[in-house]
Design an enzyme around this catalytic site. Structure first.
Site, short mmCIF file in Angstrom:
data_model
loop_
_atom_site.label_atom_id
_atom_site.label_comp_id
_atom_site.label_asym_id
_atom_site.label_seq_id
_atom_site.Cartn_x
_atom_site.Cartn_y
_atom_site.Cartn_z
N GLU A 106 0.85 -1.19 0.00
CA GLU A 106 0.00 0.00 0.00
C GLU A 106 0.89 1.24 0.00
O GLU A 106 1.61 1.50 0.96
CB GLU A 106 -0.90 0.00 1.24
CG GLU A 106 -1.73 1.28 1.35
CD GLU A 106 -2.53 1.37 2.66
OE1 GLU A 106 -2.82 0.33 3.27
OE2 GLU A 106 -2.86 2.51 3.05
N LYS A 118 -11.21 -1.89 6.22
CA LYS A 118 -10.02 -1.56 7.01
C LYS A 118 -10.53 -1.07 8.37
O LYS A 118 -11.55 -0.37 8.43
CB LYS A 118 -9.26 -0.48 6.25
CG LYS A 118 -8.29 0.37 7.04
CD LYS A 118 -7.44 1.18 6.08
CE LYS A 118 -6.80 2.37 6.78
NZ LYS A 118 -5.45 2.67 6.29
N ARG A 134 0.54 10.35 0.16
CA ARG A 134 0.85 11.42 1.11
C ARG A 134 2.12 12.16 0.76
O ARG A 134 2.55 13.02 1.50
CB ARG A 134 1.02 10.86 2.52
CG ARG A 134 -0.26 10.33 3.09
CD ARG A 134 -0.04 9.92 4.53
NE ARG A 134 -0.92 8.83 4.84
CZ ARG A 134 -0.77 8.02 5.87
NH1 ARG A 134 0.26 8.18 6.69
NH2 ARG A 134 -1.63 7.05 6.08
C1 3PG Z 1 -1.67 4.66 7.98
O1 3PG Z 1 -2.53 4.94 7.17
O2 3PG Z 1 -0.82 5.47 8.39
C2 3PG Z 1 -1.62 3.27 8.43
O3 3PG Z 1 -2.72 3.01 9.18
C3 3PG Z 1 -0.35 2.87 9.08
O4 3PG Z 1 -0.32 3.24 10.40
P1 3PG Z 1 1.02 2.98 11.22
O5 3PG Z 1 2.04 3.97 10.73
O6 3PG Z 1 0.64 3.23 12.65
O7 3PG Z 1 1.46 1.56 10.97
#
Ligand code: 3PG
Length: 212
Positions: free
Chosen positions: A47, A134, A51
């Site tokens: 994924e 999710k 961002r």
């Molecule tokens: C996110 O979208 O940032 C994910 O949920 C990952 O979260 P994490 O950085 O706490 O693993």
């Protein structure tokens, strides 16, 4: 592609490995090495969060890596979904769900894994046709205990929890009957991605891939 089919496809992807690495990559030059290390370590489903300005270029590069299934994360709008699909994403992940986003993903035939936390959010997603969700932000929203509670009244829905998941707490989630896999960024921390420390990332992927 109906939400029902989208969920079938998301579920099939989630079943490929116990963990989906959540990737925040600022430099497309790192994409191929990173995806290759993750796939080699046994995590084929990736994924890439939308961002960073480089995210679409990262998806484009990673989509070429053999054996990988690259999706876009942080998909918030129809435009995000469209750009992700054009870049080669084979699925989309969203922290939440709106009808607009559901409709857009149906139209462009992009499987969506939408986020939900509360019983009402899960029921709303079910009404729209989704059965693979999710659970975000997993740890902040009560963790494995909350997710376990949802399995009682809503057993027909499965989840990929993300947000605060680590190698240490992932087994608590993976042991639940309504969890197919978990997502997390711990496998590919910024420092290792920036320095191209693929060995360390592949080793962490291997540990994650061995989780039950
Ligand atoms: C996110 O979208 O940032 C994910 O949920 C990952 O979260 P994490 O950085 O706490 O693993």
């Amino acid at each position: 592609m109906t939400p029902e089919i989208q969920s079938q496809k998301s579920r099939a992807l989630c079943e490929l490995a116990p963990v989906i690495p959540v990737l925040v990559v600022g430099d497309a030059a790192r994409a191929e090495g990173l995806a290759t290390a993750l796939v080699a370590g046994g995590l084929p489903v990736l994924e890439v969060t939308l961002r960073t300005p480089a995210a679409l270029a990262v998806i484009r590069e990673m989509a070429r890596v053999p054996g990988g299934h690259v999706g876009a994360g942080t998909v918030l709008t129809p435009d995000d979904a469209k750009r992700a699909k054009e870049a080669g994403a084979s699925f989309a992940v969203s922290p939440g769900l709106t009808e607009t986003l559901a409709r857009a993903c149906a139209e462009i035939e992009l499987p969506l894994l939408p986020g939900a936390v509360t019983a009402s959010e899960v029921m709303r997603a079910m009404e729209l046709g989704y059965s693979m969700l999710k659970f975000f932000p997993a740890e902040a929203a009560g963790g494995a205990k909350s997710l376990k509670s949802l399995a009682g009244p809503l057993p027909q829905v499965s989840f990929c929890p993300t947000g605060g998941i680590t190698l240490a707490n992932a087994p608590d989630y993976l042991a639940l009957p309504n969890v197919v896999c978990a997502g997390g960024s711990w496998i590919a921390p910024d420092a290792d991605v920036a320095s191209g420390n693929w060995q360390a990332i592949e080793a962490r992927a291997r540990e994650a891939a061995a989780l039950k």
